[in-house]
Design a protein around this motif. Structure first.
Motif, PDB file in Angstrom:
ATOM      1  N   PRO A 116       0.823  -1.226   0.000  1.00  0.00           N
ATOM      2  CA  PRO A 116       0.000   0.000   0.000  1.00  0.00           C
ATOM      3  C   PRO A 116       0.855   1.273   0.000  1.00  0.00           C
ATOM      4  O   PRO A 116       0.501   2.259  -0.657  1.00  0.00           O
ATOM      5  CB  PRO A 116      -0.826  -0.109   1.282  1.00  0.00           C
ATOM      6  N   PHE A 117       1.978   1.254   0.707  1.00  0.00           N
ATOM      7  CA  PHE A 117       2.878   2.408   0.720  1.00  0.00           C
ATOM      8  C   PHE A 117       3.414   2.683  -0.685  1.00  0.00           C
ATOM      9  O   PHE A 117       3.352   3.810  -1.179  1.00  0.00           O
ATOM     10  CB  PHE A 117       4.038   2.169   1.704  1.00  0.00           C
ATOM     11  N   PHE A 118       3.941   1.664  -1.355  1.00  0.00           N
ATOM     12  CA  PHE A 118       4.477   1.851  -2.703  1.00  0.00           C
ATOM     13  C   PHE A 118       3.370   2.309  -3.658  1.00  0.00           C
ATOM     14  O   PHE A 118       3.599   3.160  -4.520  1.00  0.00           O
ATOM     15  CB  PHE A 118       5.136   0.560  -3.201  1.00  0.00           C
ATOM     16  N   ALA A 119       2.168   1.762  -3.503  1.00  0.00           N
ATOM     17  CA  ALA A 119       1.045   2.154  -4.373  1.00  0.00           C
ATOM     18  C   ALA A 119       0.725   3.645  -4.227  1.00  0.00           C
ATOM     19  O   ALA A 119       0.363   4.297  -5.211  1.00  0.00           O
ATOM     20  CB  ALA A 119      -0.181   1.302  -4.063  1.00  0.00           C
ATOM     21  N   ARG A 120       0.875   4.190  -3.023  1.00  0.00           N
ATOM     22  CA  ARG A 120       0.607   5.626  -2.829  1.00  0.00           C
ATOM     23  C   ARG A 120       1.542   6.490  -3.669  1.00  0.00           C
ATOM     24  O   ARG A 120       1.204   7.620  -3.987  1.00  0.00           O
ATOM     25  CB  ARG A 120       0.757   6.004  -1.354  1.00  0.00           C
ATOM     26  N   PHE A 121       2.690   5.959  -4.042  1.00  0.00           N
ATOM     27  CA  PHE A 121       3.639   6.706  -4.862  1.00  0.00           C
ATOM     28  C   PHE A 121       3.512   6.363  -6.339  1.00  0.00           C
ATOM     29  O   PHE A 121       4.342   6.768  -7.150  1.00  0.00           O
ATOM     30  CB  PHE A 121       5.071   6.463  -4.366  1.00  0.00           C
ATOM     31  N   GLY A 122       2.467   5.608  -6.701  1.00  0.00           N
ATOM     32  CA  GLY A 122       2.198   5.312  -8.100  1.00  0.00           C
ATOM     33  C   GLY A 122       2.743   3.984  -8.601  1.00  0.00           C
ATOM     34  O   GLY A 122       2.586   3.663  -9.776  1.00  0.00           O
ATOM     35  N   PHE A 123       3.365   3.199  -7.737  1.00  0.00           N
ATOM     36  CA  PHE A 123       3.835   1.881  -8.151  1.00  0.00           C
ATOM     37  C   PHE A 123       2.635   0.974  -8.385  1.00  0.00           C
ATOM     38  O   PHE A 123       1.646   1.044  -7.658  1.00  0.00           O
ATOM     39  CB  PHE A 123       4.721   1.256  -7.067  1.00  0.00           C
ATOM     40  N   GLU A 124       2.756   0.125  -9.393  1.00  0.00           N
ATOM     41  CA  GLU A 124       1.698  -0.831  -9.716  1.00  0.00           C
ATOM     42  C   GLU A 124       2.252  -2.246  -9.659  1.00  0.00           C
ATOM     43  O   GLU A 124       3.405  -2.485 -10.032  1.00  0.00           O
ATOM     44  CB  GLU A 124       1.142  -0.555 -11.109  1.00  0.00           C
ATOM     45  N   VAL A 125       1.414  -3.164  -9.216  1.00  0.00           N
ATOM     46  CA  VAL A 125       1.800  -4.571  -9.185  1.00  0.00           C
ATOM     47  C   VAL A 125       1.839  -5.085 -10.619  1.00  0.00           C
ATOM     48  O   VAL A 125       0.867  -4.944 -11.356  1.00  0.00           O
ATOM     49  CB  VAL A 125       0.812  -5.401  -8.339  1.00  0.00           C
ATOM     50  N   VAL A 126       2.977  -5.671 -10.997  1.00  0.00           N
ATOM     51  CA  VAL A 126       3.085  -6.268 -12.328  1.00  0.00           C
ATOM     52  C   VAL A 126       3.132  -7.791 -12.253  1.00  0.00           C
ATOM     53  O   VAL A 126       2.885  -8.467 -13.250  1.00  0.00           O
ATOM     54  CB  VAL A 126       4.293  -5.720 -13.128  1.00  0.00           C
ATOM     55  N   ALA A 127       3.439  -8.337 -11.067  1.00  0.00           N
ATOM     56  CA  ALA A 127       3.458  -9.797 -10.906  1.00  0.00           C
ATOM     57  C   ALA A 127       3.431 -10.142  -9.423  1.00  0.00           C
ATOM     58  O   ALA A 127       4.051  -9.449  -8.607  1.00  0.00           O
ATOM     59  CB  ALA A 127       4.704 -10.392 -11.543  1.00  0.00           C
ATOM     60  N   GLN A 128       2.701 -11.195  -9.108  1.00  0.00           N
ATOM     61  CA  GLN A 128       2.753 -11.754  -7.765  1.00  0.00           C
ATOM     62  C   GLN A 128       3.876 -12.782  -7.757  1.00  0.00           C
ATOM     63  O   GLN A 128       3.999 -13.581  -8.697  1.00  0.00           O
ATOM     64  CB  GLN A 128       1.427 -12.413  -7.386  1.00  0.00           C
TER      65      GLN A 128
END
Length: 162
Positions: A125-137
């Motif tokens: 969630p922290f990384f997502a707040r900076f615009g990071f997106e999950v590309v792979a689990q």
């Protein structure tokens, strides 16, 4: 808060931050078995030294708050953020945001097009707040135990690289 390059004599303190972040902060998102695999309760001195040498090669930044090291992170030349840890004693006090701002500024200076990291469940969630997106689990094995994380990526637009 001050963010700066880590000094060699501070690397043992970074190990303590790593261990506390894994064993305390991440404990709510991982099982005891997974936490013990990620950061065993007792490390022999040779293992500590190997960890310190590996982190030394990453050339991390540290966040210092009130004269105390509160967290650290690195940015590799290929855009990989290998380590990003905040001491649980300094959680939710802007340490992570200050470190991320430093990494983003460095990425712009280096002309990087993207950043990527293997991010724990806790930090997603922290990384997502900076615009990071999950590309792979991901489901990497650590000491024979599956410790899931996600590969996350942040594309830096042309305006951000300027």
């Amino acid at each position: 808060m001050r963010v700066r390059a880590a000094r060699a004599d501070e690397l043992p303190a970074l190990l303590a931050i790593f261990r506390a972040a894994v064993r305390t902060t991440a404990a709510g998102d991982y099982s005891a078995e997974q936490i013990d695999a990620w950061s065993p309760p007792h490390w022999p001195s040779a293992q500590c030294e190997a960890w310190i040498e590996r982190v030394r090669a990453l050339h991390p930044f540290v966040a210092e708050l009130d004269g105390v090291l509160a967290g650290y992170a690195d940015l590799q030349d290929d855009g990989l953020i290998d380590h990003f840890y905040v001491s649980p004693d300094f959680a939710r006090r802007g340490v992570g945001a200050a470190l991320m701002a430093q990494l983003l500024a460095c990425a712009r200076e280096r002309g990087l097009h993207a950043l990527r990291s293997h991010v724990s469940r806790t930090a997603q969630p922290f990384f997502a707040r900076f615009g990071f997106e999950v590309v792979a689990q991901r489901r990497p094995l650590v000491r024979g135990v599956e410790v899931p994380n996600a590969e996350m990526r942040l594309s830096l637009g042309a305006g951000e690289r300027a």
